[in-house]
Design a protein around this motif. Sequence first.
Motif, mmCIF file in Angstrom:
data_model
loop_
_atom_site.group_PDB
_atom_site.id
_atom_site.type_symbol
_atom_site.label_atom_id
_atom_site.label_comp_id
_atom_site.label_asym_id
_atom_site.label_seq_id
_atom_site.Cartn_x
_atom_site.Cartn_y
_atom_site.Cartn_z
ATOM 1 N N GLN A 143 -4.117 -8.590 -6.341
ATOM 2 C CA GLN A 143 -4.610 -7.824 -5.201
ATOM 3 C C GLN A 143 -3.410 -7.239 -4.473
ATOM 4 O O GLN A 143 -2.489 -7.958 -4.122
ATOM 5 C CB GLN A 143 -5.397 -8.734 -4.253
ATOM 6 C CG GLN A 143 -5.822 -8.010 -3.000
ATOM 7 C CD GLN A 143 -6.219 -8.965 -1.890
ATOM 8 O OE1 GLN A 143 -6.544 -10.105 -2.141
ATOM 9 N NE2 GLN A 143 -6.180 -8.476 -0.669
ATOM 10 N N THR A 144 -3.430 -5.928 -4.283
ATOM 11 C CA THR A 144 -2.313 -5.260 -3.615
ATOM 12 C C THR A 144 -2.824 -4.092 -2.780
ATOM 13 O O THR A 144 -3.965 -3.669 -2.916
ATOM 14 C CB THR A 144 -1.314 -4.668 -4.636
ATOM 15 O OG1 THR A 144 -2.020 -3.787 -5.510
ATOM 16 C CG2 THR A 144 -0.627 -5.737 -5.440
ATOM 17 N N ASP A 145 -1.924 -3.565 -1.951
ATOM 18 C CA ASP A 145 -2.229 -2.319 -1.264
ATOM 19 C C ASP A 145 -2.337 -1.240 -2.323
ATOM 20 O O ASP A 145 -1.561 -1.213 -3.274
ATOM 21 C CB ASP A 145 -1.121 -1.932 -0.286
ATOM 22 C CG ASP A 145 -1.132 -2.775 0.975
ATOM 23 O OD1 ASP A 145 -2.153 -3.437 1.243
ATOM 24 O OD2 ASP A 145 -0.112 -2.777 1.683
ATOM 25 N N TYR A 146 -3.302 -0.368 -2.176
ATOM 26 C CA TYR A 146 -3.473 0.732 -3.121
ATOM 27 C C TYR A 146 -2.669 1.920 -2.629
ATOM 28 O O TYR A 146 -2.824 2.369 -1.505
ATOM 29 C CB TYR A 146 -4.949 1.111 -3.238
ATOM 30 C CG TYR A 146 -5.176 2.266 -4.176
ATOM 31 C CD1 TYR A 146 -5.070 2.092 -5.548
ATOM 32 C CD2 TYR A 146 -5.488 3.523 -3.695
ATOM 33 C CE1 TYR A 146 -5.271 3.153 -6.424
ATOM 34 C CE2 TYR A 146 -5.696 4.584 -4.562
ATOM 35 C CZ TYR A 146 -5.587 4.391 -5.917
ATOM 36 O OH TYR A 146 -5.781 5.433 -6.787
ATOM 37 N N VAL A 147 -1.791 2.419 -3.451
ATOM 38 C CA VAL A 147 -0.983 3.585 -3.100
ATOM 39 C C VAL A 147 -1.422 4.717 -4.015
ATOM 40 O O VAL A 147 -1.047 4.770 -5.173
ATOM 41 C CB VAL A 147 0.522 3.297 -3.280
ATOM 42 C CG1 VAL A 147 1.341 4.504 -2.846
ATOM 43 C CG2 VAL A 147 0.924 2.063 -2.503
ATOM 44 N N GLN B 139 -7.083 -1.390 -0.237
ATOM 45 C CA GLN B 139 -6.584 -2.433 -1.127
ATOM 46 C C GLN B 139 -7.167 -2.244 -2.519
ATOM 47 O O GLN B 139 -8.225 -1.636 -2.683
ATOM 48 C CB GLN B 139 -7.021 -3.810 -0.619
ATOM 49 C CG GLN B 139 -6.505 -4.160 0.753
ATOM 50 C CD GLN B 139 -5.126 -4.767 0.678
ATOM 51 O OE1 GLN B 139 -4.901 -5.724 -0.037
ATOM 52 N NE2 GLN B 139 -4.202 -4.188 1.411
ATOM 53 N N GLN B 140 -6.492 -2.802 -3.503
ATOM 54 C CA GLN B 140 -6.951 -2.723 -4.891
ATOM 55 C C GLN B 140 -7.000 -4.135 -5.460
ATOM 56 O O GLN B 140 -6.044 -4.892 -5.344
ATOM 57 C CB GLN B 140 -5.998 -1.861 -5.702
ATOM 58 C CG GLN B 140 -6.384 -1.722 -7.164
ATOM 59 C CD GLN B 140 -5.388 -0.861 -7.927
ATOM 60 O OE1 GLN B 140 -4.197 -0.959 -7.709
ATOM 61 N NE2 GLN B 140 -5.899 -0.023 -8.801
ATOM 62 N N GLU C 198 -7.923 -0.472 8.407
ATOM 63 C CA GLU C 198 -7.262 -1.355 7.447
ATOM 64 C C GLU C 198 -6.825 -0.544 6.237
ATOM 65 O O GLU C 198 -7.481 0.407 5.841
ATOM 66 C CB GLU C 198 -8.221 -2.469 7.022
ATOM 67 C CG GLU C 198 -8.588 -3.379 8.180
ATOM 68 C CD GLU C 198 -9.407 -4.571 7.733
ATOM 69 O OE1 GLU C 198 -9.045 -5.207 6.731
ATOM 70 O OE2 GLU C 198 -10.399 -4.863 8.408
ATOM 71 N N PRO C 199 -5.680 -0.927 5.619
ATOM 72 C CA PRO C 199 -5.201 -0.169 4.459
ATOM 73 C C PRO C 199 -6.114 -0.369 3.252
ATOM 74 O O PRO C 199 -6.735 -1.418 3.092
ATOM 75 C CB PRO C 199 -3.813 -0.756 4.196
ATOM 76 C CG PRO C 199 -3.871 -2.127 4.779
ATOM 77 C CD PRO C 199 -4.819 -2.042 5.942
ATOM 78 N N ASP D 257 -1.558 10.752 1.888
ATOM 79 C CA ASP D 257 -2.646 10.723 2.860
ATOM 80 C C ASP D 257 -3.019 12.142 3.263
ATOM 81 O O ASP D 257 -2.147 12.969 3.516
ATOM 82 C CB ASP D 257 -2.238 9.944 4.121
ATOM 83 C CG ASP D 257 -2.084 8.467 3.835
ATOM 84 O OD1 ASP D 257 -2.790 7.962 2.935
ATOM 85 O OD2 ASP D 257 -1.266 7.827 4.516
ATOM 86 N N SER E 119 2.296 -7.758 -8.962
ATOM 87 C CA SER E 119 1.947 -6.369 -9.285
ATOM 88 C C SER E 119 2.633 -5.907 -10.560
ATOM 89 O O SER E 119 2.023 -5.240 -11.396
ATOM 90 C CB SER E 119 2.343 -5.437 -8.139
ATOM 91 O OG SER E 119 1.514 -5.661 -7.036
ATOM 92 N N TYR F 249 -11.546 -1.952 1.587
ATOM 93 C CA TYR F 249 -10.796 -1.878 2.839
ATOM 94 C C TYR F 249 -10.733 -3.207 3.570
ATOM 95 O O TYR F 249 -9.706 -3.568 4.109
ATOM 96 C CB TYR F 249 -11.420 -0.839 3.797
ATOM 97 C CG TYR F 249 -11.069 0.581 3.455
ATOM 98 C CD1 TYR F 249 -9.813 1.101 3.721
ATOM 99 C CD2 TYR F 249 -12.002 1.421 2.871
ATOM 100 C CE1 TYR F 249 -9.484 2.416 3.416
ATOM 101 C CE2 TYR F 249 -11.690 2.737 2.563
ATOM 102 C CZ TYR F 249 -10.434 3.220 2.835
ATOM 103 O OH TYR F 249 -10.114 4.517 2.522
#
Length: 108
Positions: free
Chosen positions: A28-32, A50-51, A47-48, A36, A96, A70
Amino acid sequence: MKKQTADVEELLSFADGASRTGTSWINQTDYVGEEDIMSDEDLAGREPLQQLRIIAETEGETKYFESLFYTGAELEELMSELQPLFEKFPKKVLSSDEMDQKVQNITK
């Protein structure tokens, strides 16, 4: 058989139909994603994205699943839906980089 899915039911069906138990590799990580579209002001307080990525793996068979979310509540609901998978395929958490490498091997 298609190795990648974003459908929880398809992933659960894969686990249910597997002849042996296996492993669920999870990350589980922030999705980039792309840049934007909204300004920072529009994103304030949000909230950022997430993936969650999961690879269900047993001898000779693999299924890759990914989902974006999210909130913690969305993640909790997803993990609850995936509980039958984790009962048959115990979870092992990957970094990751480790997940990227596993995914690359599956999708090439």
